[in-house]
Write a protein that holds these residues in place. Sequence first.
Motif, PDB file in Angstrom:
ATOM      1  N   ALA A   1      -0.987  11.463  -3.137  1.00  0.00           N
ATOM      2  CA  ALA A   1      -1.350  10.471  -4.158  1.00  0.00           C
ATOM      3  C   ALA A   1      -2.708  10.790  -4.763  1.00  0.00           C
ATOM      4  CB  ALA A   1      -1.355   9.073  -3.546  1.00  0.00           C
ATOM      5  N   LEU A   2      -3.621  11.285  -3.925  1.00  0.00           N
ATOM      6  CA  LEU A   2      -4.975  11.572  -4.380  1.00  0.00           C
ATOM      7  C   LEU A   2      -4.996  12.612  -5.493  1.00  0.00           C
ATOM      8  CD1 LEU A   2      -7.962  10.965  -4.010  1.00  0.00           C
ATOM      9  CD2 LEU A   2      -8.033  12.667  -2.170  1.00  0.00           C
ATOM     10  N   ASP A   3      -4.036  13.516  -5.468  1.00  0.00           N
ATOM     11  CA  ASP A   3      -3.961  14.537  -6.521  1.00  0.00           C
ATOM     12  C   ASP A   3      -3.747  13.916  -7.897  1.00  0.00           C
ATOM     13  OD1 ASP A   3      -4.287  16.503  -4.625  1.00  0.00           O
ATOM     14  OD2 ASP A   3      -2.147  16.912  -4.399  1.00  0.00           O
ATOM     15  N   LYS A   4      -3.232  12.686  -7.932  1.00  0.00           N
ATOM     16  CA  LYS A   4      -2.944  12.012  -9.205  1.00  0.00           C
ATOM     17  C   LYS A   4      -4.038  11.001  -9.584  1.00  0.00           C
ATOM     18  CE  LYS A   4       1.051  14.093  -8.892  1.00  0.00           C
ATOM     19  NZ  LYS A   4       2.303  13.354  -8.709  1.00  0.00           N
TER      20      LYS A   4
ATOM     21  N   LEU B   1       0.809  -1.204   0.000  1.00  0.00           N
ATOM     22  CA  LEU B   1       0.000   0.000   0.000  1.00  0.00           C
ATOM     23  C   LEU B   1       0.850   1.265   0.000  1.00  0.00           C
ATOM     24  CD1 LEU B   1      -2.649   1.526   0.109  1.00  0.00           C
ATOM     25  CD2 LEU B   1      -2.713   1.147   2.583  1.00  0.00           C
ATOM     26  N   TYR B   2       1.871   1.310   0.868  1.00  0.00           N
ATOM     27  CA  TYR B   2       2.694   2.517   0.935  1.00  0.00           C
ATOM     28  C   TYR B   2       3.518   2.705  -0.336  1.00  0.00           C
ATOM     29  CZ  TYR B   2       1.548   4.003   5.633  1.00  0.00           C
ATOM     30  OH  TYR B   2       0.877   4.494   6.727  1.00  0.00           O
ATOM     31  N   GLY B   3       4.000   1.631  -0.907  1.00  0.00           N
ATOM     32  CA  GLY B   3       4.721   1.732  -2.164  1.00  0.00           C
ATOM     33  C   GLY B   3       3.808   2.207  -3.281  1.00  0.00           C
ATOM     34  N   PHE B   4       2.563   1.756  -3.275  1.00  0.00           N
ATOM     35  CA  PHE B   4       1.559   2.183  -4.249  1.00  0.00           C
ATOM     36  C   PHE B   4       1.327   3.692  -4.149  1.00  0.00           C
ATOM     37  CE2 PHE B   4      -3.064   3.125  -4.568  1.00  0.00           C
ATOM     38  CZ  PHE B   4      -3.252   2.929  -5.924  1.00  0.00           C
ATOM     39  N   LEU B   5       1.092   4.179  -2.924  1.00  0.00           N
ATOM     40  CA  LEU B   5       0.835   5.609  -2.730  1.00  0.00           C
ATOM     41  C   LEU B   5       2.074   6.441  -3.045  1.00  0.00           C
ATOM     42  CD1 LEU B   5      -1.238   5.435   0.588  1.00  0.00           C
ATOM     43  CD2 LEU B   5      -2.120   5.803  -1.729  1.00  0.00           C
ATOM     44  N   ASP B   6       3.239   5.923  -2.643  1.00  0.00           N
ATOM     45  CA  ASP B   6       4.476   6.655  -2.902  1.00  0.00           C
ATOM     46  C   ASP B   6       4.743   6.762  -4.404  1.00  0.00           C
ATOM     47  OD1 ASP B   6       6.895   7.887  -1.588  1.00  0.00           O
ATOM     48  OD2 ASP B   6       7.907   6.371  -2.803  1.00  0.00           O
ATOM     49  N   SER B   7       4.443   5.702  -5.137  1.00  0.00           N
ATOM     50  CA  SER B   7       4.616   5.731  -6.592  1.00  0.00           C
ATOM     51  C   SER B   7       3.711   6.771  -7.228  1.00  0.00           C
ATOM     52  CB  SER B   7       4.312   4.351  -7.190  1.00  0.00           C
ATOM     53  OG  SER B   7       5.242   3.391  -6.761  1.00  0.00           O
ATOM     54  N   LEU B   8       2.459   6.819  -6.771  1.00  0.00           N
ATOM     55  CA  LEU B   8       1.520   7.796  -7.303  1.00  0.00           C
ATOM     56  C   LEU B   8       1.972   9.225  -6.989  1.00  0.00           C
ATOM     57  CD1 LEU B   8      -2.038   6.327  -6.610  1.00  0.00           C
ATOM     58  CD2 LEU B   8      -1.079   6.931  -8.826  1.00  0.00           C
ATOM     59  N   ALA B   9       2.390   9.430  -5.747  1.00  0.00           N
ATOM     60  CA  ALA B   9       2.740  10.777  -5.302  1.00  0.00           C
ATOM     61  C   ALA B   9       3.967  11.316  -6.018  1.00  0.00           C
ATOM     62  CB  ALA B   9       2.957  10.779  -3.795  1.00  0.00           C
ATOM     63  N   HIS B  10       4.885  10.429  -6.408  1.00  0.00           N
ATOM     64  CA  HIS B  10       6.155  10.896  -6.950  1.00  0.00           C
ATOM     65  C   HIS B  10       6.377  10.497  -8.408  1.00  0.00           C
ATOM     66  CE1 HIS B  10       6.840  10.778  -2.502  1.00  0.00           C
ATOM     67  NE2 HIS B  10       7.271  11.990  -2.786  1.00  0.00           N
ATOM     68  N   GLY B  11       5.292  10.202  -9.117  1.00  0.00           N
ATOM     69  CA  GLY B  11       5.417   9.907 -10.542  1.00  0.00           C
ATOM     70  C   GLY B  11       5.404   8.421 -10.817  1.00  0.00           C
ATOM     71  N   SER B  12       4.253   7.892 -11.195  1.00  0.00           N
ATOM     72  CA  SER B  12       4.112   6.445 -11.390  1.00  0.00           C
ATOM     73  C   SER B  12       4.237   6.073 -12.857  1.00  0.00           C
ATOM     74  CB  SER B  12       2.751   5.986 -10.855  1.00  0.00           C
ATOM     75  OG  SER B  12       1.696   6.700 -11.491  1.00  0.00           O
ATOM     76  N   LYS B  13       4.416   4.789 -13.116  1.00  0.00           N
ATOM     77  CA  LYS B  13       4.577   4.280 -14.479  1.00  0.00           C
ATOM     78  C   LYS B  13       3.274   4.383 -15.273  1.00  0.00           C
ATOM     79  CE  LYS B  13       8.876   2.874 -13.870  1.00  0.00           C
ATOM     80  NZ  LYS B  13      10.020   3.476 -14.577  1.00  0.00           N
ATOM     81  N   TYR B  14       2.152   4.338 -14.565  1.00  0.00           N
ATOM     82  CA  TYR B  14       0.859   4.522 -15.229  1.00  0.00           C
ATOM     83  C   TYR B  14      -0.094   5.194 -14.237  1.00  0.00           C
ATOM     84  CZ  TYR B  14      -0.142  -0.001 -12.873  1.00  0.00           C
ATOM     85  OH  TYR B  14      -0.281  -1.007 -11.972  1.00  0.00           O
ATOM     86  N   PRO B  15      -1.148   5.855 -14.711  1.00  0.00           N
ATOM     87  CA  PRO B  15      -2.059   6.587 -13.823  1.00  0.00           C
ATOM     88  C   PRO B  15      -3.082   5.661 -13.172  1.00  0.00           C
ATOM     89  CG  PRO B  15      -2.794   6.803 -16.076  1.00  0.00           C
ATOM     90  CD  PRO B  15      -1.507   6.016 -16.128  1.00  0.00           C
ATOM     91  N   ILE B  16      -3.796   6.179 -12.199  1.00  0.00           N
ATOM     92  CA  ILE B  16      -4.927   5.469 -11.609  1.00  0.00           C
ATOM     93  C   ILE B  16      -6.191   6.247 -11.964  1.00  0.00           C
ATOM     94  CG2 ILE B  16      -6.070   4.804  -9.443  1.00  0.00           C
ATOM     95  CD1 ILE B  16      -3.779   2.963 -10.220  1.00  0.00           C
ATOM     96  N   GLU B  17      -7.062   5.585 -12.710  1.00  0.00           N
ATOM     97  CA  GLU B  17      -8.303   6.221 -13.136  1.00  0.00           C
ATOM     98  C   GLU B  17      -9.345   6.242 -12.021  1.00  0.00           C
ATOM     99  OE1 GLU B  17      -9.122   7.625 -16.071  1.00  0.00           O
ATOM    100  OE2 GLU B  17      -7.153   7.286 -16.993  1.00  0.00           O
ATOM    101  N   VAL B  18      -9.460   5.115 -11.306  1.00  0.00           N
ATOM    102  CA  VAL B  18     -10.474   4.987 -10.250  1.00  0.00           C
ATOM    103  C   VAL B  18      -9.832   4.330  -9.034  1.00  0.00           C
ATOM    104  CG1 VAL B  18     -12.720   4.031  -9.589  1.00  0.00           C
ATOM    105  CG2 VAL B  18     -12.309   4.719 -11.969  1.00  0.00           C
TER     106      VAL B  18
END
Length: 793
Positions: free
Chosen positions: A471-474, A433-450
């Motif tokens: 992370a929510l901003d992304k 979970l934390y790696g997921f959020l950290d990836s989103l917050a700092h530039g992930s390989k793909y976006p999260i739509e939902v």
Amino acid sequence: MKFGRRAFLQIAAGAVGGSLLSPLPWQLAGDSARWSQNWSWRPSPERGEITKVPSICTMCEGGCGIQARLVNGNRAILVEGNPANPVTEGGICPLGAAGLQFLYAPYRISRPLKQTKGRGNISGFQPITWDEALAELGKKLAIVRGESKAHTVACITSGRQSSMDDLWQQLFSAYGSQNLFKMPTQADGLRSSALLTTGIASPYTFALENATHVLSFGSNLLEGAAAPGRAFAALRQWRQNGNVKLVQVESRCSLTASKADQWLAVEPGAEAAIALSIAHVMIAGNTYDADFVKNNVFGFEDWTDSTGKRRQGFKTLVSSPTYSPEEIAKKAKVDAAAIRALAKDFAAQKNAIAVWNLGHSDLAFNTYDELAFVALNVLKGNIKTGGLVNLTADIPLGALPAVEKDALAENAAQQKRLDLTRDKTAPVPQNGLYGFLDSLAHGSKYPIEVLMVHEANPAYSLMESRLFQAALDKIKMLVSFSSFMDETACLADLVLPNHTALERLDDVKGIPAASFSYYAVSSPILKPLGDTKNTGDAVLALAGKIGGTVASSVPWKTYEEFLKFRVKGLAETQKGAVADKAGIRLTSAEPVKPNFKDGDDLWKKLKAGACWYDAPAEMPSFKTASGKLELACQAIPVAAAADDHMFLPHLFTIKLAGGEQDFPLLLVAHSTGYLTSGYLANPPFMNKLIPDWTLKGNEEFVDVNPQTAQSLGLSQGQSASLRTTQGEATVRVNVTSAARPGVVFLPKGLGHKAYDEYIQNKGTNANSLMEVLLDPVSGMGTVWATRAQLRRV
């Protein structure tokens, strides 16, 4: 007036016997009648027939037996412990006793809501129908999947173990996304350490009831989530069996530490160092179970890895002077003689057990800390069939049908889970979970739509909670299934409210770290008061909206039908039995004879408040590379191990951010029995239990040692600024010897910005000040302390 351990055990026995012996009942009796008259939403039951409805509490992971008192069958007026439940025997925690306040709370969400303005703008929520809500979300999920982007849909679910986990997993497997995560729980570390040492991803369990000596490393036995009911039951069992010694090793004088026979006050993060030093003494004195180790353990002696390289074993490592009590005492800031005495007592007792993580609702130790605690149980020969330590047994519920995967699901499944797309990933990844959020917050390989959030409030209750905000901003669309207008629901684009715990049909799959198998069905005590829907039914409806192989993979029409299917499968195994009365010894190794006829009979008994149980299972064959219990964990790839230590339990500390000059103190966030800090917010009745040295008005206190307070020029009750590498808050100071010098202790559960006036803006959210570190082996979040500064204002 002294309050000895004998008196405490008598009280504990009374608590388990059916009385909650805390200030709660007495304060509620004296205060609620006059205090609650001011509540505009106060329920005023009519006079009439009083009936009792049994059920199972699902407000935490404990699965305690409860019963509700109803007036005329339609108004609940009291929740109390169920004396027929064999685990808690009538005991109930403050959260469970105050449970009705969630049923009638003004911050309940009574119908689906859609955000029509900017995210986070409460005034923008507009009510919509369930047909509209499910159609909108179902259409969105179908479109995303049709564009071959199923992997961009994610979900965060409750840390509690239930069949909803399996339903979500079935849905996500058929849909084609691997981004399904659970909120952190005490089981995560127990599962990770078991996987490394046994090759089986099943959390370790502890037969507390059969122990004569319990060495607890920071376990919050008497106040933590899922722990108090069983812990008090264990205390009662210990009292019946005779003298049992409880030793608590932690930095704060918690309730558990204060009631233990011995409290060893160590520096934060030094618990594992104490465990390794005890191992040093046991090995040096040859007071460990040498036969068990010789025949069942790999990596105790020096060993050879898969490349042919000779490696250091646990015995060689821990026998070095680095792990001697004299050296470890310097790190832990305790007496070396105290460590030697602990080791002597632990080695001498036949039924001694080392426990950790119990009662922790979120994050605790890193991987190598966990392995150090496992090592003590290895040296005692505990990890075996009939031993004090085992693995959580699977509940043999009805197996779900094989997932049907179409081309869209197969293609999307090729995309890695988002936390595993990072440049540097954990060698043995677990709850990411934390790696997921950290990836989103700092530039992930793909976006999260939902992102869907079920029975969780990560915007508040995750440590380092600002990571979720970043992370929510992304994330393009946030959907909450919360029953309440919590911090996460406030940020949602769509809210599909679940029934509250007392209104919905649910189940409980096991009690955390319990050695026996346990399953229970939580029956609703009342019909839903609003236009809400069981999230299980909502998930099934969404699958139908998506259609195709997603719908066919979850063929049940209702969540009740799904649970009945699972219970029918359990009955067909003819394993275990129904426990519908107190006094049944669930930890007995004696074979259990079924006392139910078929699935319908078992379902009827479970819905009536009974629980299913089975005796502790046999230890399964280990699935490690060696086929043995491994102290040298070969699941860690050779390429990921910089040196021999990386395979073994050893002294390991993840460096904290911030320098000691700017942040000379350590901050530790902790749980208490009068503050709930997870998905649910403290209800008003529990607020009445908060002492003045924790909260006065809206100002929260931190615990500071007298020596530390004096050095900072602070006195009792004085306001101060608490600053960490993560944020800053104004607090007041409680000077107490229960705190170690140089450490600031802040209770979790306050600082809410949502809900209502009875909990909103009271104190500080401790999670917002804490730093989370990613474990280098599992990739999970871990917290042991955060660097801090405390100064007068």
